[in-house]
Design a protein around this motif. Structure first.
Motif, PDB file in Angstrom:
ATOM      1  N   ASN A 208     -70.061 -49.176  68.225  1.00 36.39           N
ATOM      2  CA  ASN A 208     -71.501 -50.541  67.619  1.00 36.39           C
ATOM      3  C   ASN A 208     -70.633 -51.142  67.216  1.00 36.39           C
ATOM      4  OD1 ASN A 208     -73.979 -50.941  65.617  1.00 36.39           O
ATOM      5  ND2 ASN A 208     -72.533 -50.909  63.886  1.00 36.39           N
ATOM      6  N   GLU A 209     -69.326 -51.290  66.660  1.00 35.99           N
ATOM      7  CA  GLU A 209     -68.157 -52.624  66.497  1.00 35.99           C
ATOM      8  C   GLU A 209     -68.377 -53.386  67.359  1.00 35.99           C
ATOM      9  OE1 GLU A 209     -65.858 -52.766  63.172  1.00 35.99           O
ATOM     10  OE2 GLU A 209     -68.657 -52.243  63.255  1.00 35.99           O
ATOM     11  N   LEU A 210     -67.935 -52.345  68.931  1.00 37.87           N
ATOM     12  CA  LEU A 210     -68.051 -52.954  70.262  1.00 37.87           C
ATOM     13  C   LEU A 210     -69.293 -53.806  70.715  1.00 37.87           C
ATOM     14  CD1 LEU A 210     -65.698 -49.995  72.316  1.00 37.87           C
ATOM     15  CD2 LEU A 210     -64.642 -51.711  70.807  1.00 37.87           C
ATOM     16  N   LEU A 211     -70.153 -53.997  70.056  1.00 33.04           N
ATOM     17  CA  LEU A 211     -70.841 -54.605  70.257  1.00 33.04           C
ATOM     18  C   LEU A 211     -71.841 -55.284  69.193  1.00 33.04           C
ATOM     19  CD1 LEU A 211     -73.356 -51.896  71.599  1.00 33.04           C
ATOM     20  CD2 LEU A 211     -72.049 -53.373  73.202  1.00 33.04           C
ATOM     21  N   THR A 212     -71.216 -55.229  68.059  1.00 34.69           N
ATOM     22  CA  THR A 212     -71.878 -56.393  66.665  1.00 34.69           C
ATOM     23  C   THR A 212     -70.540 -56.704  66.160  1.00 34.69           C
ATOM     24  OG1 THR A 212     -71.619 -54.002  65.313  1.00 34.69           O
ATOM     25  CG2 THR A 212     -73.687 -54.510  66.955  1.00 34.69           C
ATOM     26  N   ASN A 213     -69.261 -55.728  66.118  1.00 34.90           N
ATOM     27  CA  ASN A 213     -68.160 -56.880  65.530  1.00 34.90           C
ATOM     28  C   ASN A 213     -67.778 -58.507  65.670  1.00 34.90           C
ATOM     29  OD1 ASN A 213     -66.099 -57.749  63.674  1.00 34.90           O
ATOM     30  ND2 ASN A 213     -65.603 -55.460  63.543  1.00 34.90           N
ATOM     31  N   THR A 214     -67.909 -59.508  65.209  1.00 31.19           N
ATOM     32  CA  THR A 214     -66.947 -61.056  65.068  1.00 31.19           C
ATOM     33  C   THR A 214     -65.649 -60.703  64.895  1.00 31.19           C
ATOM     34  OG1 THR A 214     -67.924 -61.383  62.559  1.00 31.19           O
ATOM     35  CG2 THR A 214     -69.624 -61.370  64.792  1.00 31.19           C
ATOM     36  N   ASN A 215     -64.911 -59.959  64.754  1.00 32.00           N
ATOM     37  CA  ASN A 215     -63.764 -60.514  64.626  1.00 32.00           C
ATOM     38  C   ASN A 215     -62.902 -60.619  65.320  1.00 32.00           C
ATOM     39  OD1 ASN A 215     -60.622 -58.707  64.417  1.00 32.00           O
ATOM     40  ND2 ASN A 215     -60.881 -59.329  62.269  1.00 32.00           N
ATOM     41  N   LYS A 216     -61.879 -61.648  65.861  1.00 34.02           N
ATOM     42  CA  LYS A 216     -61.723 -62.022  66.783  1.00 34.02           C
ATOM     43  C   LYS A 216     -60.637 -60.675  67.805  1.00 34.02           C
ATOM     44  CE  LYS A 216     -57.649 -64.033  64.960  1.00 34.02           C
ATOM     45  NZ  LYS A 216     -56.154 -63.343  65.661  1.00 34.02           N
ATOM     46  N   ASP A 217     -60.082 -59.549  66.780  1.00 33.96           N
ATOM     47  CA  ASP A 217     -59.242 -58.628  67.228  1.00 33.96           C
ATOM     48  C   ASP A 217     -60.073 -57.861  67.867  1.00 33.96           C
ATOM     49  OD1 ASP A 217     -57.066 -59.760  66.759  1.00 33.96           O
ATOM     50  OD2 ASP A 217     -57.020 -59.234  64.348  1.00 33.96           O
ATOM     51  N   VAL A 218     -61.423 -57.722  67.628  1.00 30.91           N
ATOM     52  CA  VAL A 218     -62.140 -56.595  67.687  1.00 30.91           C
ATOM     53  C   VAL A 218     -62.988 -56.766  68.846  1.00 30.91           C
ATOM     54  CG1 VAL A 218     -64.618 -54.861  67.661  1.00 30.91           C
ATOM     55  CG2 VAL A 218     -63.015 -55.509  65.759  1.00 30.91           C
ATOM     56  N   ARG A 219     -62.856 -58.510  68.800  1.00 31.16           N
ATOM     57  CA  ARG A 219     -63.605 -58.670  70.006  1.00 31.16           C
ATOM     58  C   ARG A 219     -62.782 -59.042  71.851  1.00 31.16           C
ATOM     59  NH1 ARG A 219     -67.790 -57.381  69.215  1.00 31.16           N
ATOM     60  NH2 ARG A 219     -68.460 -57.586  71.123  1.00 31.16           N
ATOM     61  N   LYS A 220     -61.755 -58.831  71.286  1.00 33.71           N
ATOM     62  CA  LYS A 220     -60.828 -59.320  72.244  1.00 33.71           C
ATOM     63  C   LYS A 220     -60.861 -57.793  73.035  1.00 33.71           C
ATOM     64  CE  LYS A 220     -55.741 -60.106  73.052  1.00 33.71           C
ATOM     65  NZ  LYS A 220     -54.207 -60.559  72.312  1.00 33.71           N
ATOM     66  N   VAL A 221     -60.387 -56.917  72.446  1.00 34.49           N
ATOM     67  CA  VAL A 221     -60.561 -55.556  73.229  1.00 34.49           C
ATOM     68  C   VAL A 221     -61.386 -55.105  73.402  1.00 34.49           C
ATOM     69  CG1 VAL A 221     -58.116 -54.993  71.915  1.00 34.49           C
ATOM     70  CG2 VAL A 221     -60.644 -54.020  70.776  1.00 34.49           C
ATOM     71  N   ALA A 222     -63.375 -55.066  72.350  1.00 38.74           N
ATOM     72  CA  ALA A 222     -64.361 -55.408  73.405  1.00 38.74           C
ATOM     73  C   ALA A 222     -64.622 -55.962  74.695  1.00 38.74           C
ATOM     74  CB  ALA A 222     -65.332 -55.634  72.525  1.00 38.74           C
ATOM     75  N   GLU A 223     -64.071 -56.967  74.512  1.00 42.81           N
ATOM     76  CA  GLU A 223     -64.516 -57.988  76.161  1.00 42.81           C
ATOM     77  C   GLU A 223     -63.602 -57.713  76.994  1.00 42.81           C
ATOM     78  OE1 GLU A 223     -65.600 -62.025  74.653  1.00 42.81           O
ATOM     79  OE2 GLU A 223     -66.431 -61.303  72.798  1.00 42.81           O
ATOM     80  N   ARG A 224     -62.151 -57.698  76.844  1.00 45.93           N
ATOM     81  CA  ARG A 224     -61.316 -57.467  78.384  1.00 45.93           C
ATOM     82  C   ARG A 224     -61.086 -56.168  78.804  1.00 45.93           C
ATOM     83  NH1 ARG A 224     -54.842 -58.018  76.501  1.00 45.93           N
ATOM     84  NH2 ARG A 224     -53.883 -58.432  79.288  1.00 45.93           N
ATOM     85  N   TYR A 225     -61.666 -55.441  77.808  1.00 44.82           N
ATOM     86  CA  TYR A 225     -61.247 -53.615  78.801  1.00 44.82           C
ATOM     87  C   TYR A 225     -63.088 -53.318  78.849  1.00 44.82           C
ATOM     88  CZ  TYR A 225     -57.486 -54.158  76.622  1.00 44.82           C
ATOM     89  OH  TYR A 225     -56.081 -55.122  76.981  1.00 44.82           O
ATOM     90  N   VAL A 226     -62.672 -52.008  80.076  1.00 44.74           N
ATOM     91  CA  VAL A 226     -64.661 -51.148  80.512  1.00 44.74           C
ATOM     92  C   VAL A 226     -64.202 -50.409  79.720  1.00 44.74           C
ATOM     93  CG1 VAL A 226     -65.717 -50.164  81.729  1.00 44.74           C
ATOM     94  CG2 VAL A 226     -64.659 -52.517  83.012  1.00 44.74           C
ATOM     95  N   TRP A 227     -65.315 -49.946  78.856  1.00 42.83           N
ATOM     96  CA  TRP A 227     -65.103 -48.673  77.856  1.00 42.83           C
ATOM     97  C   TRP A 227     -66.122 -47.706  78.183  1.00 42.83           C
ATOM     98  CZ3 TRP A 227     -62.159 -48.643  72.874  1.00 42.83           C
ATOM     99  CH2 TRP A 227     -61.668 -49.331  72.762  1.00 42.83           C
ATOM    100  N   TYR A 228     -65.612 -46.375  78.179  1.00 43.06           N
ATOM    101  CA  TYR A 228     -66.637 -45.366  78.915  1.00 43.06           C
ATOM    102  C   TYR A 228     -66.741 -44.531  77.462  1.00 43.06           C
ATOM    103  CZ  TYR A 228     -66.090 -47.492  83.413  1.00 43.06           C
ATOM    104  OH  TYR A 228     -65.613 -48.308  84.104  1.00 43.06           O
TER     105      TYR A 228
END
Length: 434
Positions: A208-228
């Motif tokens: 849920n954090e990877l999809l909804t959190n707007t914090n820039k640090d969270v967004r960076k890791v959410a969008e930079r990698y592929v998560w399984y």
């Protein structure tokens, strides 16, 4: 002395009757006592090892692995006298922790999600059942079709899917280039041990954090990698903790009069060398062979398709507030130990910043106990994932046997501090790759 010990064991085991939990009737632990044992000599440890898995009248809540460690066991009321007589005769240190285990378990009935609440109302203020979580995962694929896709990572003995979520932002595929390197992957696995409810709850919180959190640090890791992310690696066992036996740990494969193997002792990497049992009735039964359990075998087959794409593997368990890395089968340190330890130091420092929660740990063998055949070792040793860790989540080891019943009001704080730790961990790994 050994003949006397052997006679005591034979008498006790002969009296213990195997209770089969074959019906849907929920197991209760009324007047079961919770004792803490501690073996001071190899002979005493051998006695305790013989009792582990001897009957459902004795339920060991942690592994019987080494001297001078606290071992917690539930004892049925009709076997207390025999059990205590054996401890006294063999000199094993023992202490009563709780006189009625069911009273503590009854408190947890308030922690489970209401099945009649509004559809789609999925929160982290309560623990959820399997179907509820799977429905939520499927809804994510509909809500975020460009970022989220579902995958079936395997099957269970009873025919359930091991459902996972892949999160990949932008239009970049796994094999395309991001800067100077291919877009790397992170694999998160939860719910390996059925009774550790905070594990899948934490993995879904991360999703849920990877999809909804707007914090820039969270967004960076959410969008930079592929998560399984696989919240439930042992779905049969998890369902069983809700329907029948809250303290169930293993899979549900039948083995004679007993059921299940420990899925975190069943992976094909130094399988059954140490820290596991060959007794099918034991909670640390390694299975008749490596990957004997369809859950571990099919999950491993899926992960194998990602070989070369993953740089980080995270396994979530509970409890004790530990961060662990390879190996479990030996005290010999991994070749990149210095880097693993550097990331470890950063991660445990970060986990404490928000709430002061203290984590310790290190390599599995020395930090907790010898344990071969675990998923993090397999990911590191067979899949060559360079950074492989296991979080043993809240509460701390001082929580005694009640640690599996973490209150639901601690789900969100646990998720928050683990996100803090994971972000710091990834940042440090990035620095090492640079």
């Amino acid at each position: 002395m050994w003949q006397q010990i052997a006679r005591c064991i034979l008498v006790l085991v002969g009296l213990l009757t195997i209770v089969k939990f074959a019906t849907a009737e929920r197991v209760r632990y009324d007047n079961y006592r919770v004792y803490q044992l501690e073996a001071k000599t190899p002979a005493q440890l051998a006695v305790i090892n013989t009792l582990d898995g001897s009957s459902d009248a004795l339920i060991f809540l942690n592994g019987v692995h080494s001297l001078n460690t606290k071992i917690h066991v539930l004892v049925a009321p009709h076997r207390v006298d025999d059990f205590l007589a054996l401890q006294d005769r063999t000199g094993i240190a023992h202490k009563l922790l709780e006189a009625d285990a069911q009273k503590s378990l009854d408190v947890e009935t308030e922690l489970v999600a209401d099945p009649n609440r509004r559809s789609g109302d999925y929160t982290w203020r309560e623990y959820h059942e399997l179907d509820d979580t799977y429905a939520w995962l499927r809804s994510l694929a509909e809500k975020y079709p460009e970022q989220v896709s579902l995958f079936v990572a395997g099957k269970s003995y009873e025919g359930r899917e091991i459902l996972g979520v892949k999160i990949a932002y932008n239009t970049i595929t796994d094999d395309e280039v991001v800067g100077a390197t291919a877009k790397r992957g992170i694999f998160i696995e939860g719910g390996m041990h059925a009774r550790e409810w905070i594990s899948p709850a934490t993995t879904t919180y991360i999703i849920n954090e990877l999809l909804t959190n707007t914090n820039k640090d969270v967004r960076k890791v959410a969008e930079r990698y592929v998560w399984y992310v696989v919240p439930h690696s042992n779905p049969d066992g998890f369902v069983y903790t809700h329907t029948t036996n809250r303290l169930w740990r293993k899979t549900r494969t039948p083995y004679g009069n007993c059921f299940g193997a420990d899925p975190n002792r069943n992976w094909d990497f130094h399988w059954n060398e140490v820290g596991s049992s060959s007794n099918p009735c034991s909670d640390t039964y390694a299975g008749p062979a490596a990957f004997s359990e369809i859950e571990t075998r099919t999950l491993a087959e899926y992960i194998s398709t990602l070989k070369g794409k993953l740089f980080l593997y995270l396994s979530f368990h509970s409890y004790s507030q530990l961060l662990l890395f390879p190996y479990g089968h030996t005290s010999e340190l991994p070749s990149n130990y210095k880097n693993l330890k550097r990331v470890f130091d950063v991660a445990v420092a970060a986990v404490s910043k928000r709430y002061g929660t203290r984590y310790i740990g290190g390599n599995v063998y020395d930090a907790i106990y010898p344990a071969a055949g675990a998923s993090l070792d397999w990911a590191y040793g067979k899949m060559e994932v360079p950074y492989s860790y296991c979080f043993e989540l809240r509460p701390s080891g001082s929580a005694l046997w009640s640690g599996f019943r973490l209150p639901a009001n601690q789900i969100i704080p646990t998720g928050e501090e683990i996100m803090d730790s994971m972000l710091a961990m990834i940042k440090e790994i990035d620095a090492l790759f640079a």
